[in-house]
Design a protein around this motif. Structure first.
Motif, PDB file in Angstrom:
ATOM      1  N   PRO A  71       0.794  -1.225   0.000  1.00  0.00           N
ATOM      2  CA  PRO A  71       0.000   0.000   0.000  1.00  0.00           C
ATOM      3  C   PRO A  71       0.830   1.280   0.000  1.00  0.00           C
ATOM      4  CG  PRO A  71      -0.827  -1.559   1.624  1.00  0.00           C
ATOM      5  CD  PRO A  71       0.476  -2.093   1.160  1.00  0.00           C
ATOM      6  N   SER A  72       2.090   1.210   0.426  1.00  0.00           N
ATOM      7  CA  SER A  72       2.913   2.419   0.454  1.00  0.00           C
ATOM      8  C   SER A  72       3.185   2.954  -0.945  1.00  0.00           C
ATOM      9  CB  SER A  72       4.243   2.139   1.173  1.00  0.00           C
ATOM     10  OG  SER A  72       5.077   1.299   0.395  1.00  0.00           O
ATOM     11  N   LEU A  73       2.886   2.159  -1.967  1.00  0.00           N
ATOM     12  CA  LEU A  73       3.132   2.575  -3.359  1.00  0.00           C
ATOM     13  C   LEU A  73       1.885   3.172  -4.006  1.00  0.00           C
ATOM     14  CD1 LEU A  73       5.178  -0.527  -4.575  1.00  0.00           C
ATOM     15  CD2 LEU A  73       6.051   1.632  -3.663  1.00  0.00           C
ATOM     16  N   SER A  74       0.880   3.516  -3.186  1.00  0.00           N
ATOM     17  CA  SER A  74      -0.397   3.962  -3.744  1.00  0.00           C
ATOM     18  C   SER A  74      -0.591   5.474  -3.722  1.00  0.00           C
ATOM     19  CB  SER A  74      -1.552   3.292  -2.994  1.00  0.00           C
ATOM     20  OG  SER A  74      -1.542   3.658  -1.622  1.00  0.00           O
ATOM     21  N   GLY A  75       0.446   6.228  -3.377  1.00  0.00           N
ATOM     22  CA  GLY A  75       0.324   7.684  -3.368  1.00  0.00           C
ATOM     23  C   GLY A  75       0.218   8.248  -4.778  1.00  0.00           C
ATOM     24  N   PRO A  76      -0.409   9.417  -4.928  1.00  0.00           N
ATOM     25  CA  PRO A  76      -0.629   9.987  -6.263  1.00  0.00           C
ATOM     26  C   PRO A  76       0.644  10.225  -7.060  1.00  0.00           C
ATOM     27  CG  PRO A  76      -1.172  11.568  -4.528  1.00  0.00           C
ATOM     28  CD  PRO A  76      -1.002  10.260  -3.861  1.00  0.00           C
ATOM     29  N   THR A  77       1.728  10.635  -6.398  1.00  0.00           N
ATOM     30  CA  THR A  77       2.976  10.874  -7.126  1.00  0.00           C
ATOM     31  C   THR A  77       3.485   9.589  -7.765  1.00  0.00           C
ATOM     32  OG1 THR A  77       3.573  12.687  -5.656  1.00  0.00           O
ATOM     33  CG2 THR A  77       5.338  11.714  -6.963  1.00  0.00           C
ATOM     34  N   ILE A  78       3.413   8.489  -7.015  1.00  0.00           N
ATOM     35  CA  ILE A  78       3.869   7.208  -7.542  1.00  0.00           C
ATOM     36  C   ILE A  78       2.926   6.709  -8.631  1.00  0.00           C
ATOM     37  CG2 ILE A  78       4.246   4.774  -6.972  1.00  0.00           C
ATOM     38  CD1 ILE A  78       5.245   5.644  -4.248  1.00  0.00           C
ATOM     39  N   LEU A  79       1.625   6.827  -8.423  1.00  0.00           N
ATOM     40  CA  LEU A  79       0.661   6.380  -9.427  1.00  0.00           C
ATOM     41  C   LEU A  79       0.880   7.109 -10.743  1.00  0.00           C
ATOM     42  CD1 LEU A  79      -2.660   6.197  -7.346  1.00  0.00           C
ATOM     43  CD2 LEU A  79      -1.035   4.359  -7.836  1.00  0.00           C
ATOM     44  N   ASP A  80       1.085   8.417 -10.668  1.00  0.00           N
ATOM     45  CA  ASP A  80       1.318   9.190 -11.890  1.00  0.00           C
ATOM     46  C   ASP A  80       2.628   8.789 -12.564  1.00  0.00           C
ATOM     47  OD1 ASP A  80      -0.976  10.477 -11.137  1.00  0.00           O
ATOM     48  OD2 ASP A  80      -0.079  12.477 -10.968  1.00  0.00           O
ATOM     49  N   VAL A 108      -5.512   9.962 -12.040  1.00  0.00           N
ATOM     50  CA  VAL A 108      -4.226   9.790 -12.724  1.00  0.00           C
ATOM     51  C   VAL A 108      -4.348  10.196 -14.180  1.00  0.00           C
ATOM     52  CG1 VAL A 108      -2.470   8.123 -13.414  1.00  0.00           C
ATOM     53  CG2 VAL A 108      -3.528   7.939 -11.152  1.00  0.00           C
ATOM     54  N   ALA A 109      -5.395   9.735 -14.839  1.00  0.00           N
ATOM     55  CA  ALA A 109      -5.595  10.071 -16.244  1.00  0.00           C
ATOM     56  C   ALA A 109      -5.733  11.576 -16.444  1.00  0.00           C
ATOM     57  CB  ALA A 109      -6.824   9.337 -16.775  1.00  0.00           C
ATOM     58  N   CYS A 110      -6.497  12.226 -15.554  1.00  0.00           N
ATOM     59  CA  CYS A 110      -6.697  13.675 -15.681  1.00  0.00           C
ATOM     60  C   CYS A 110      -5.396  14.448 -15.466  1.00  0.00           C
ATOM     61  CB  CYS A 110      -7.741  14.145 -14.672  1.00  0.00           C
ATOM     62  SG  CYS A 110      -9.442  13.670 -15.042  1.00  0.00           S
ATOM     63  N   ARG A 111      -4.624  14.050 -14.467  1.00  0.00           N
ATOM     64  CA  ARG A 111      -3.407  14.799 -14.127  1.00  0.00           C
ATOM     65  C   ARG A 111      -2.325  14.691 -15.202  1.00  0.00           C
ATOM     66  NH1 ARG A 111      -4.320  12.717  -8.546  1.00  0.00           N
ATOM     67  NH2 ARG A 111      -2.953  10.957  -9.081  1.00  0.00           N
ATOM     68  N   THR A 112      -2.317  13.609 -15.947  1.00  0.00           N
ATOM     69  CA  THR A 112      -1.198  13.353 -16.868  1.00  0.00           C
ATOM     70  C   THR A 112      -1.557  13.526 -18.340  1.00  0.00           C
ATOM     71  OG1 THR A 112      -1.722  10.977 -16.908  1.00  0.00           O
ATOM     72  CG2 THR A 112      -0.131  11.730 -15.253  1.00  0.00           C
ATOM     73  N   ALA A 113      -2.830  13.655 -18.662  1.00  0.00           N
ATOM     74  CA  ALA A 113      -3.266  13.618 -20.063  1.00  0.00           C
ATOM     75  C   ALA A 113      -2.626  14.688 -20.930  1.00  0.00           C
ATOM     76  CB  ALA A 113      -4.787  13.735 -20.137  1.00  0.00           C
ATOM     77  N   LEU A 138     -10.855  19.807 -14.584  1.00  0.00           N
ATOM     78  CA  LEU A 138     -11.034  20.795 -15.648  1.00  0.00           C
ATOM     79  C   LEU A 138      -9.753  21.086 -16.416  1.00  0.00           C
ATOM     80  CD1 LEU A 138     -13.330  23.306 -13.729  1.00  0.00           C
ATOM     81  CD2 LEU A 138     -14.014  21.690 -15.508  1.00  0.00           C
ATOM     82  N   ASP A 139      -8.609  20.695 -15.864  1.00  0.00           N
ATOM     83  CA  ASP A 139      -7.327  21.003 -16.497  1.00  0.00           C
ATOM     84  C   ASP A 139      -6.772  19.875 -17.362  1.00  0.00           C
ATOM     85  OD1 ASP A 139      -7.315  23.497 -15.396  1.00  0.00           O
ATOM     86  OD2 ASP A 139      -5.777  23.098 -13.892  1.00  0.00           O
ATOM     87  N   THR A 140      -7.628  18.946 -17.785  1.00  0.00           N
ATOM     88  CA  THR A 140      -7.108  17.852 -18.613  1.00  0.00           C
ATOM     89  C   THR A 140      -6.529  18.353 -19.924  1.00  0.00           C
ATOM     90  OG1 THR A 140      -9.205  17.426 -19.739  1.00  0.00           O
ATOM     91  CG2 THR A 140      -8.811  16.251 -17.655  1.00  0.00           C
ATOM     92  N   GLY A 141      -7.101  19.436 -20.451  1.00  0.00           N
ATOM     93  CA  GLY A 141      -6.636  19.942 -21.736  1.00  0.00           C
ATOM     94  C   GLY A 141      -7.023  19.060 -22.907  1.00  0.00           C
ATOM     95  N   ARG A 142      -7.919  18.120 -22.686  1.00  0.00           N
ATOM     96  CA  ARG A 142      -8.323  17.159 -23.713  1.00  0.00           C
ATOM     97  C   ARG A 142      -9.841  16.964 -23.662  1.00  0.00           C
ATOM     98  NH1 ARG A 142      -4.136  18.333 -25.100  1.00  0.00           N
ATOM     99  NH2 ARG A 142      -2.292  17.095 -25.658  1.00  0.00           N
ATOM    100  N   PRO A 143     -10.448  16.535 -24.771  1.00  0.00           N
ATOM    101  CA  PRO A 143     -11.861  16.156 -24.696  1.00  0.00           C
ATOM    102  C   PRO A 143     -12.034  15.111 -23.588  1.00  0.00           C
ATOM    103  CG  PRO A 143     -11.121  16.174 -26.975  1.00  0.00           C
ATOM    104  CD  PRO A 143      -9.888  16.356 -26.125  1.00  0.00           C
ATOM    105  N   THR A 144     -13.027  15.291 -22.756  1.00  0.00           N
ATOM    106  CA  THR A 144     -13.173  14.447 -21.572  1.00  0.00           C
ATOM    107  C   THR A 144     -14.617  14.004 -21.406  1.00  0.00           C
ATOM    108  OG1 THR A 144     -11.349  15.585 -20.457  1.00  0.00           O
ATOM    109  CG2 THR A 144     -12.862  14.346 -19.067  1.00  0.00           C
ATOM    110  N   LEU A 145     -14.799  12.706 -21.137  1.00  0.00           N
ATOM    111  CA  LEU A 145     -16.109  12.175 -20.800  1.00  0.00           C
ATOM    112  C   LEU A 145     -16.088  11.734 -19.344  1.00  0.00           C
ATOM    113  CD1 LEU A 145     -18.967  11.177 -21.573  1.00  0.00           C
ATOM    114  CD2 LEU A 145     -17.918   8.955 -22.097  1.00  0.00           C
TER     115      LEU A 145
END
Length: 208
Positions: A71-80, A108-113, A138-145
């Motif tokens: 579980p220690s590998l589940s932080g947002p920085t690591i996931l991204d 993750v998808a939103c932050r990196t897209a 809102l900051d995906t910068g891509r078409p988003t569903l």
């Protein structure tokens, strides 16, 4: 037919379950799981079952923290970071790649897209009232569903901010965060896959 691929990352192995598109390939949809559910979540499996018939290869991505049980590998920085490391594999077919995920995976998808130049973003059960943030979405910068349950405690559709014209929100009536509904889960999953399939058709050239 599903094929599992274990891929090394900087924090351990990830697993990608591949469901190849049928006919002429059109795109790859890479989808990450949520915190409480893995790639066997019913909504992710429903996409993997239905979208290949539209020429969409579905890649369900299991993060290393679930593969190795840490579980220690589940932080947002690591996931991204893991998502970024895996991204060239999704691009290797030289097809458009859509970034997707459910709950934490949608974050993750939103932050990196934008940086990864994803064609578009699919956000299932985005946790607006949990760890998520309107700005992140809102900051995906891509078409988003966004596909959201009408009774999702982490964000009902009416609680979402005004969306730009490049973003769509589809409500699954009475559904909770994992798309449980009182009228039968299959009906909810059919609504979900129909919405996602139609949206993908609008993002891609017509199928041959």
């Amino acid at each position: 037919m599903r094929t599992d691929e274990f891929m090394p990352t900087s924090v351990g192995e990830a697993r990608v379950a591949w469901y190849p598109g049928q006919g002429k390939p059109r795109a790859v949809l890479a989808v990450g799981h949520g915190t409480a559910t893995g790639i066997e979540a019913p909504d992710l499996q429903a996409l993997a079952k239905t979208l290949p018939a539209q020429g969409i290869t579905v890649a369900l991505v299991e993060q290393p923290y679930r593969v190795v049980g840490d579980p220690s590998l589940s932080g947002p920085t690591i996931l991204d970071a893991v998502w970024r490391e895996l991204w060239p594999r999704f691009e290797s077919a030289r097809l458009p790649v859509i970034a997707g995920g459910r709950s934490a995976g949608s974050q993750v998808a939103c932050r990196t897209a934008r940086d990864l130049k994803a064609l578009a973003v699919l956000a299932l059960s985005y946790p607006l009232n949990g760890p998520g943030q309107a700005r992140e979405l809102l900051d995906t910068g891509r078409p988003t569903l966004i596909v959201q349950g009408g009774h999702d405690p982490f964000g009902r559709p009416a609680q979402f901010p005004a969306l730009p014209s490049t973003m769509e929100l589809v409500e699954i009536p009475q559904a909770d965060h994992v798309f449980h509904v009182p009228y039968g889960r299959q009906a909810a999953l059919d609504r979900l896959t129909t919405a996602v399939g139609g949206w993908l058709d609008r993002q891609l050239p017509p199928a041959a």
